[in-house]
Write a protein that holds these residues in place. Structure first.
Motif, PDB file in Angstrom:
ATOM      1  N   ILE A  46     -74.943-136.431 -63.783  1.00  0.00           N
ATOM      2  CA  ILE A  46     -75.756-137.358 -62.930  1.00  0.00           C
ATOM      3  C   ILE A  46     -77.123-136.866 -62.185  1.00  0.00           C
ATOM      4  CG2 ILE A  46     -74.503-136.647 -60.693  1.00  0.00           C
ATOM      5  CD1 ILE A  46     -75.917-140.186 -61.485  1.00  0.00           C
TER       6      ILE A  46
ATOM      7  N   ALA B 257     -73.088-144.792 -57.545  1.00  0.00           N
ATOM      8  CA  ALA B 257     -73.571-143.512 -58.028  1.00  0.00           C
ATOM      9  C   ALA B 257     -73.892-142.835 -56.504  1.00  0.00           C
ATOM     10  CB  ALA B 257     -74.749-143.258 -58.817  1.00  0.00           C
TER      11      ALA B 257
ATOM     12  N   TRP C  13     -66.036-142.061 -63.208  1.00  0.00           N
ATOM     13  CA  TRP C  13     -66.309-140.837 -62.079  1.00  0.00           C
ATOM     14  C   TRP C  13     -64.774-140.454 -61.650  1.00  0.00           C
ATOM     15  CZ3 TRP C  13     -70.011-137.833 -60.954  1.00  0.00           C
ATOM     16  CH2 TRP C  13     -71.167-137.929 -61.346  1.00  0.00           C
TER      17      TRP C  13
END
Length: 279
Positions: free
Chosen positions: A74, A187, A263
């Motif tokens: 990320i 995110a 994730w």
């Protein structure tokens, strides 16, 4: 004519609300609230690695491994995705009135400014304040420096398959404004969940986390940091409320929950990968 410029976030949100019919805004807001609840109840929020990171269970090598994985998944592409979201706001037109895309871009810019190293206020010369040295990506690289991760290690690092998948899933959303905004909101929630534990884990191996990357990540009410990830997450959800239509609710939900799944798998893999590297 006086135009208020002292509350940019609040003003932008009001302008977003005015840009679509009230009935659509209310329906979209209800949908987004349900989606946010689902995300907060996802297994990602209770992954067992959170407790281990918070309690400083991992040694120096494990923390190095985790940071290299997180960098690939990320950190390297976060601002890429933000800038893509700003660009793809063009997809709001012609469905919405001309110029409407600028409201969303204005709100997203508050996140971009933080990421790029700008700071609130004006300088002694009445200009913007900031320095690219405070940009979040370079600050993360400084953490790697302090962990004694060489430039060669970074360049030659082979990320795990799940780290590659997490990164690619966000990158594959770049063609669609709604998709990239939705995944960025997820995110940000991931950042909110994992930045404080990562801060504690990094501190436990001897690094000063009272400045730099970990000082600017977390939530705005955290007195141990100067962070606003919760504000930025809210901004992304607001832009999504403006952009959504009921016919895509299911696809947006599926996309966000799959990103949460990825994730969660990423963090489970970090736990497995570093199981032998506990203190």
């Amino acid at each position: 004519m006086h135009i208020d410029i002292d509350q940019p976030r609040e003003i932008a949100v009001e302008k977003l609300k005015e840009s679509i019919p009230k009935e659509l805004w209310d329906a979209n807001e209800q949908f987004i609230n349900q989606l946010k609840t689902s995300i907060k109840c996802h297994a990602l929020a209770s992954n067992p690695i959170i407790e281990l990171l918070n309690s400083g269970q991992f040694n120096h090598q494990a923390i190095k491994n985790i940071h290299l994985e997180y960098r690939h998944a990320i950190v390297q592409i976060f601002t890429d995705a933000l800038l893509i979201a700003q660009y793809q706001a063009r997809q709001l037109e012609p469905r919405l009135p001309a110029g409407t895309k600028m409201i969303a871009r204005f709100l997203l810019t508050l996140n971009v400014l933080d990421e790029f190293g700008f700071q609130p206020g004006t300088s002694s010369t009445e200009y913007y304040r900031g320095n690219p040295a405070y940009a979040h990506y370079p600050l993360f690289e400084k953490v790697l420096n302090e962990l004694n991760i060489s430039i060669e290690e970074r360049a030659n690092y082979k990320p795990s398959q799940i780290a590659v998948e997490v990164r690619q899933y966000l990158e594959q959303s770049y063609d669609a404004y709604i998709a990239v905004v939705a995944l960025l909101a997820v995110a940000e929630q991931q950042v909110i969940l994992y930045s404080p534990p990562l801060r504690q884990a990094t501190k436990s191996v001897g690094l000063n986390v009272e400045h730099g990357y970990y000082y600017v990540h977390g939530i705005s009410s955290d007195t141990t940091a100067l962070a606003a990830d919760d504000d930025h997450e809210d901004d992304l959800w607001f832009t999504l409320i403006q952009a959504c239509t009921p016919d895509i609710y299911q696809s947006v939900t599926s996309m966000c929950m799959h990103y949460c799944d990825l994730w969660n798998q990423f963090w489970l893999h970090q736990l497995e990968l570093n199981a032998a590297l506990k203190r």
